[in-house]
Design a protein around this motif. Structure first.
Motif: not given
Length: 828
Positions: A705-716, A797-800, A802-808
């Motif tokens: 579910m990584g990509e799904t949670l990334e989308r949620y994070c992007m939106t918020t 952001l806690e669901l991402l 470290d690398e994904t969080r930094q990129t976003l």
């Protein structure tokens, strides 16, 4: 004596023909499904007086190892000699005493006697007959056929015979529940009579009408006449020209069902499916038969993933002994020669949008009313179009609303809505789907596509899985969710208040039942594990362990009663999936590795998306441990409860939000049993040691579910950003910004997954935020963001990683033409 001698002469004369008869039975595995008790006699009940039916029944019983029927005369059947009984003879005992009266009454009055009653319907051919066709009335099978006509019917249809066996009923149990033996016999006759009527309707459907007659009836309906008059007043055409226009619409829409064409298509499709598929697996047929046996009119609402869906559903139903439904097809398929062929197979055509053409809408609605009113089963795709990602598309309520309204207005019969899951190991349209997701224009269907389609016969697309889900009885559903519908709809008035919400709720309920009937095939399970592996490579041993964990998760806490797992052995799953999914084996001295090329990984996302929802909650739990070594169970449950509404919206999960807490606890228990989670001495939940196989599986599960949670994070994060800058934002622009951010994120992280930036997914997430009161949409479609969104953005952001969080965060800080405020990474 004379009758007995004549019977045996006829039996011997019939044997040459009997050997040439081609039959199919339902159920296909008779001995296993009927499960007859060898200590009790068997009595077969046939629908009509026909020695031909009886002789064929004898052959079927012999072929399948069942007790063979015989003439018992005035003796009761025994374990060594099964009996056979014609329904007309049983019904005759209700009118006058016959030779059978004393036998049946004696059996009912003897408490020591019991037998297993098995109703058997034999259909010679699958033609229901046509009201205005003398030819079809002669050669179509009929319970009223005399000896000569029956012989003609058998000779004409001898290679297309279908025998339907009902489940055995205990004669003694039935008699014991009645007030007197003679009353029991009469009631048994009535029940069997109703059963055979329902069985015939389920197998053959109602008698057909000539297409010209149907079209004329449509034009004569009050609705169409009124609209013709209104159109004449509004437009430039006179009444005659408007009526001609309505007729053209009717001819464009109406099916031209032909039993002969359906039989021909079955033969052709059997050849095609055997060439391109390695099997068509069908589940849930018995659930469907229960509805059909009860005389319900069936509305099939399948998932839509390929053009093959139209043909596969009809093929499977016909092969299973059920009538082929009338299928709503897009008018884009009405091209020569496919259009006329599909039309004769039961397809009726509809435009993608009716627009402001009220005359077309009136004709189409009248046609739907006629199908429902005459008792035809119907199939259509509530998604409106084929899914390009493998997930269910948001349902469209237009046609569903028409069909449901027509069904509720008629009171002649009950209507059942049957959700149907259709899944493929590999869909042949995948390449074009992903081009369209990247912005390419959808190609219009044409005759040249049929010529190109010949190439499909040289390829293999694995297996097809069709699962008929849990039916919904429409009238009962309406009683629960639309109070007062009977008074308004049955009275012929306008639709009751709340109709639009009711249809929308019904559409979502069907989607959830479709997903509940998912088939976790070897290819889809392999896709889930492979795409959640770092760099899409993993050791063979580790991969098999992960497949085993995925299956045990589904077995330990089944998603639903209708879920199917056809192959549970991880080694067998890998063996089947590897050539289809192009999973390559890379030899290595420390153990073989499995790898999948970038392009093949993209294609695998479709198979993963078919069943990704099955692991939504376990994956969410695993994600919570991505950056935490231990958490309290209450913290895990709270996190699941907070995010569940968004998962439910995106994946059409079956549980209500109030059930999310219990579902999360159940999943935790299963994960504890598998060692994917541990419980510390202080009672907190902890992830396994990093060197253990269970840790590897937990990490893989979290990435599902990584990509799904990334989308949620992007939106918020975007919403929080808009709130800080105090800028008003139009909804359309915001959804496009989300898509662009995801698109850029995908490129920078090397993610080649077109559905990652599917705009529809962001739309659904935004809808859920609006439902929860975190975002408000004004009449001008401008978004007002609640202050709580900032805290949610930080926590997301806690669901991402470290690398994904930094990129976003880097992407957000460099977003053009926006005054952004830096977001600090929360301490974890």
């Amino acid at each position: 004596m004379f009758t007995a001698a004549f019977y045996w002469i006829a039996w011997w004369l019939f044997q040459p023909l009997n050997r040439l008869i081609g039959y199919r039975t339902t159920p296909s595995e008779l001995a296993a499904k009927l499960a007859l008790d060898p200590t009790k006699p068997v009595v077969y009940v046939l629908a009509a007086r026909s020695w031909g039916d009886l002789f064929l029944l004898d052959r079927i019983c012999r072929d399948h190892g069942l007790p063979r029927p015989g003439r018992t005369g005035t003796n009761l059947p025994s374990t060594s000699q099964a009996g056979a009984l014609y329904l007309p003879a049983l019904l005759e005992t209700r009118i006058r005493d016959t030779a059978l009266t004393a036998v049946v009454t004696r059996a009912a009055a003897d408490p020591a006697f019991d037998c297993q009653v098995v109703p058997v319907s034999v259909f010679w051919g699958r033609d229901p007959g046509q009201e205005t066709s003398l030819w079809k009335l002669i050669f179509a099978d009929s319970v009223q056929a005399g000896m000569i006509r029956k012989l003609i019917i058998m000779l004409v249809n001898g290679r297309n015979v279908y025998a339907n066996f009902g489940l055995p009923m205990s004669f003694r149990d039935f008699v014991a529940n009645q007030k007197a033996p003679d009353f029991a016999v009469r009631k048994l006759g009535r029940l069997l009579h109703i059963y055979f009527l329902h069985a015939r309707t389920a197998a053959l459907g109602p008698t057909l009408q000539n297409r010209d007659v149907v079209i004329q009836q449509l034009l004569n309906t009050t609705r169409v006449k009124e609209e013709i008059a209104a159109e004449t007043r509004r437009g430039k055409l006179n009444a005659e020209q408007t009526a001609a226009k309505a007729r053209r619409y009717a001819e464009e829409i109406a099916a031209n069902y032909s039993a002969t064409s359906v039989r021909f298509l079955e033969i052709v499709l059997e050849f095609v499916w055997n060439r391109i598929f390695r099997g068509v697996e069908v589940f849930g047929m018995e659930r469907l038969r229960v509805e059909a046996a009860q005389g319900h009119e069936i509305i099939y609402l399948p998932s839509h993933r390929s053009h093959a869906d139209y043909l596969l559903l009809s093929y499977v139903l016909y092969r299973s002994g059920l009538v082929v439904p009338h299928i709503a097809a897009g008018v884009n398929l009405n091209f020569w020669p496919a259009g006329p062929i599909l039309r004769r197979g039961g397809a009726f055509y509809m435009r993608r949008s009716f627009g402001s053409d009220r005359l077309y809408a009136a004709v189409f609605r009248a046609y739907v009313d006629s199908l429902i009113g005459r008792g035809y089963s119907i199939s259509f795709y509530p998604e409106g179009g084929r899914s390009r990602t493998g997930r269910l598309l948001a349902p469209k309520a237009g046609l569903l609303g028409m069909v449901v309204e027509s069904a509720l207005r008629q009171s002649a019969r009950k209507v059942s809505i049957v959700p149907v899951y259709v899944g493929y190991d590999k869909v042949w349209e995948l390449s074009s789907y992903f081009k369209e997701l990247r912005g390419a224009q959808k190609q219009k269907e044409s005759a040249s596509d049929l010529l190109k389609g010949a190439k499909l016969l040289t390829k293999s697309y694995g297996r097809v899985h069709i699962n008929f889900g849990e039916p919904m009885q429409l009238q009962e559903y309406a009683d629960k969710h639309l109070p007062g519908w009977r008074d308004s709809l049955r009275a012929g008035t306008e639709t009751p208040p709340g109709w639009r919400d009711f249809v929308g709720r019904l559409a979502l309920a069907n989607h959830r039942r479709v997903n509940a009937a998912a088939v976790a095939s070897p290819v889809s399970l392999a896709a889930v594990a492979m795409l959640a592996s770092p760099q899409r490579a993993v050791s063979r041993t580790e991969f098999i362990e992960q497949l085993a964990h995925l299956v045990r998760l589904l077995e330990g806490r089944p998603y639903s009663d209708t879920l199917e797992i056809p192959v549970k052995s991880p080694a067998e799953s890998l063996e089947w999936a590897a050539p289809i999914a192009r999973i390559a084996t890379v030899p290595h001295p420390w153990g073989d590795l499995l790898d999948v090329a970038d392009r093949d990984a993209v294609l695998l996302t479709y198979a993963r998306n078919n069943i990704q929802h099955l692991f939504a909650v376990p994956s969410l739990i695993a994600n919570l441990f991505r950056t935490r070594a231990a958490l309290s169970e209450e913290a895990v449950v709270t996190g699941c409860r907070a995010l569940y509404p968004f998962l439910r919206t995106e994946f059409y999960l079956r549980w209500e939000p109030a059930e999310a807490e219990q579902v999360a606890r159940d999943c935790i228990e299963v994960m504890l049993k598998q060692g994917l989670l541990l419980r510390n001495d202080d009672g907190r939940l902890a992830r396994p040691g990093v060197s253990t196989p269970e840790f590897s599986t937990l990490a893989m599960l979290g990435r599902v579910m990584g990509e799904t949670l990334e989308r949620y994070c992007m939106t918020t994060l975007l919403l929080a950003d808009e709130r800080r800058t105090q800028q008003s934002v139009a909804r359309d622009k915001f959804e496009e910004d989300c898509r662009r951010l995801a698109e850029r994120m995908g490129v920078l992280t090397g993610r080649d997954s077109p559905e990652f930036f599917d705009k529809a997914l962001f739309k659904g997430y935004l809808d859920t935020l609006i439902d929860l009161g975190l975002v408000t949409e004004g009449e001008d479609r401008k978004l007002l963001v609640d202050a709580r969104i900032e805290r949610i953005a930080e926590r997301s952001l806690e669901l991402l990683s470290d690398e994904t969080r930094q990129t976003l965060l880097q992407l957000l800080s460099r977003r053009p033409q926006a005054a952004t405020v830096a977001l600090e990474t929360p301490s974890l």
